[in-house]
Write an enzyme that holds these catalytic residues in place. Structure first.
Site, PDB file in Angstrom:
ATOM      1  N   GLU A   1       0.847  -1.182   0.000  1.00  0.00           N
ATOM      2  CA  GLU A   1       0.000   0.000   0.000  1.00  0.00           C
ATOM      3  C   GLU A   1       0.887   1.238   0.000  1.00  0.00           C
ATOM      4  O   GLU A   1       1.747   1.390   0.870  1.00  0.00           O
ATOM      5  CB  GLU A   1      -0.918   0.011   1.219  1.00  0.00           C
ATOM      6  CG  GLU A   1      -1.784   1.243   1.333  1.00  0.00           C
ATOM      7  CD  GLU A   1      -2.613   1.501   0.084  1.00  0.00           C
ATOM      8  OE1 GLU A   1      -2.577   2.655  -0.413  1.00  0.00           O
ATOM      9  OE2 GLU A   1      -3.275   0.558  -0.407  1.00  0.00           O
TER      10      GLU A   1
ATOM     11  N   GLY B   1       2.768  -1.732  -5.583  1.00  0.00           N
ATOM     12  CA  GLY B   1       2.444  -3.143  -5.760  1.00  0.00           C
ATOM     13  C   GLY B   1       2.652  -3.653  -7.161  1.00  0.00           C
ATOM     14  O   GLY B   1       2.996  -4.828  -7.367  1.00  0.00           O
TER      15      GLY B   1
ATOM     16  N   ASP C   1      -6.036  -4.668  -7.300  1.00  0.00           N
ATOM     17  CA  ASP C   1      -7.238  -3.878  -7.101  1.00  0.00           C
ATOM     18  C   ASP C   1      -6.863  -2.407  -6.887  1.00  0.00           C
ATOM     19  O   ASP C   1      -7.069  -1.856  -5.819  1.00  0.00           O
ATOM     20  CB  ASP C   1      -7.972  -4.453  -5.872  1.00  0.00           C
ATOM     21  CG  ASP C   1      -9.154  -3.621  -5.428  1.00  0.00           C
ATOM     22  OD1 ASP C   1      -9.721  -2.916  -6.276  1.00  0.00           O
ATOM     23  OD2 ASP C   1      -9.493  -3.673  -4.229  1.00  0.00           O
TER      24      ASP C   1
END
Length: 328
Positions: free
Chosen positions: A153, A182, A202
């Site tokens: 993150e 990521g 995501d």
């Protein structure tokens, strides 16, 4: 770059689709004795308050998890069977009828929420549903001692929250939290030591470049470790990049000779409308999808049962419907 906060969107209709699918994947993949590495490229804060300022400001959870749980669920006729590849809203815009009780995948999703909200589990009163899990907490729930979870993150505030939330679990080195990109960090973990991995990608898609980065990242991942399970959430909005992404992922899977599944949930029209004063009303997120490369053989049937109920309970107008496609 850091304007997106998932706290505003926690528990919305996209999360219902995403997390129902994620639970079904984790439940299947953790059944084997061989260690599993789970990598979450855009982990968020990990846990969210449904009674917090962010969620109450957006109101999205009211049209998602709260709407799902407040509708009568045992009433009507059985769910209409979907064709082998695709199912959309019924002719004339009628919603598919909800089955008596929950589809198994939705039941698993609701059970997980009950586990995090004891008062909700005890009373069934949605007023007591206050804690909502992000993907990191869902993933960790299914891990055994041999499995590993890698969380990435970049957002400084969400990274701090994620680190604190994971620390409270007391799981030690099983879960690693890193403030890294990521998309790039994924490369260093493929292939995994035990040759079993699931990757959830995501991103926020707040920048148009995210769509291209997802496609590039997944192409590189499949090249590095062809047998991994790769899961991509994507928004369905009036933007060419959004509609191109699932097509690119399908082409990637087909060229690599890998099986694939694409599930999309639409809850309302994407068209702009106006109020009585002529002010333009933007519809928000009307639909989203989950694309899975190398899905478990059980996933299609689970979503075939769950998606009609999502449409019946979450649909907001005659445009509500779903598609479920697969190949390979």
């Amino acid at each position: 770059m850091f304007s997106y906060r998932h706290a505003f969107h926690a528990g919305n209709h996209a999360d219902v689709l995403k997390h129902t699918t994620l639970i079904a994947l984790m439940k299947y993949l953790t059944q084997k004795d061989t260690a599993l590495t789970v990598i979450d490229t855009h982990a968020g804060a990990g846990l969210y308050r449904l009674d917090g300022d962010y969620t109450e400001t957006s109101g999205e959870a009211q049209e998602g998890i709260f709407r799902l749980l407040s509708e009568p669920k045992a009433a009507a006729a059985p769910v209409k069977k979907a064709p082998a590849a695709t199912k959309t809203a019924a002719a004339g815009g009628a919603k598919p009828a909800a089955a008596p009780g929950w589809a198994p995948a939705l039941q698993d999703y609701i059970d997980l929420l009950r586990g995090l909200n004891p008062q909700f589990a005890e009373t069934g009163d949605i007023a007591h549903l206050k804690i909502y899990p992000g993907s990191p907490f869902i993933e960790q729930q299914f891990l055994s001692g041999r499995d590993k979870l890698k969380l990435f993150e970049l957002h400084p505030t969400d990274f701090k929250s994620l680190s604190g939330n994971i620390e409270q679990l007391g799981v030690g080195r099983q879960v690693a939290v890193s403030r890294e990109d990521g998309f790039e960090a994924l490369k260093t973990f493929l292939p995994p030591p035990a040759r079993r991995a699931m990757v959830l990608c995501d991103p926020s898609y707040e920048m148009k470049s995210d769509y291209g980065r997802v496609a590039t990242c997944m192409a590189d991942a499949v090249k590095r470790f062809a047998t991994g399970t790769y899961v991509v959430w994507y928004p369905i909005i009036p933007r060419p990049e959004a509609h191109d992404l699932p097509r690119k992922l399908k082409t990637l899977a087909v060229k690599a000779g890998r099986s694939w599944l694409n599930a999309a949930l639409t809850v309302k029209s994407s068209k702009l409308t106006t109020d009585t004063t002529g002010e333009v009303i933007r519809p928000g997120l009307p639909a989203s999808g989950m694309f899975v490369i190398n899905p478990p053989h059980t996933l299609k049937a689970e979503l075939q049962a769950a998606l009609p109920q999502m449409v019946a309970l979450l649909g907001q107008d005659r445009n509500a419907g779903f598609t479920l496609e697969h190949g390979g």
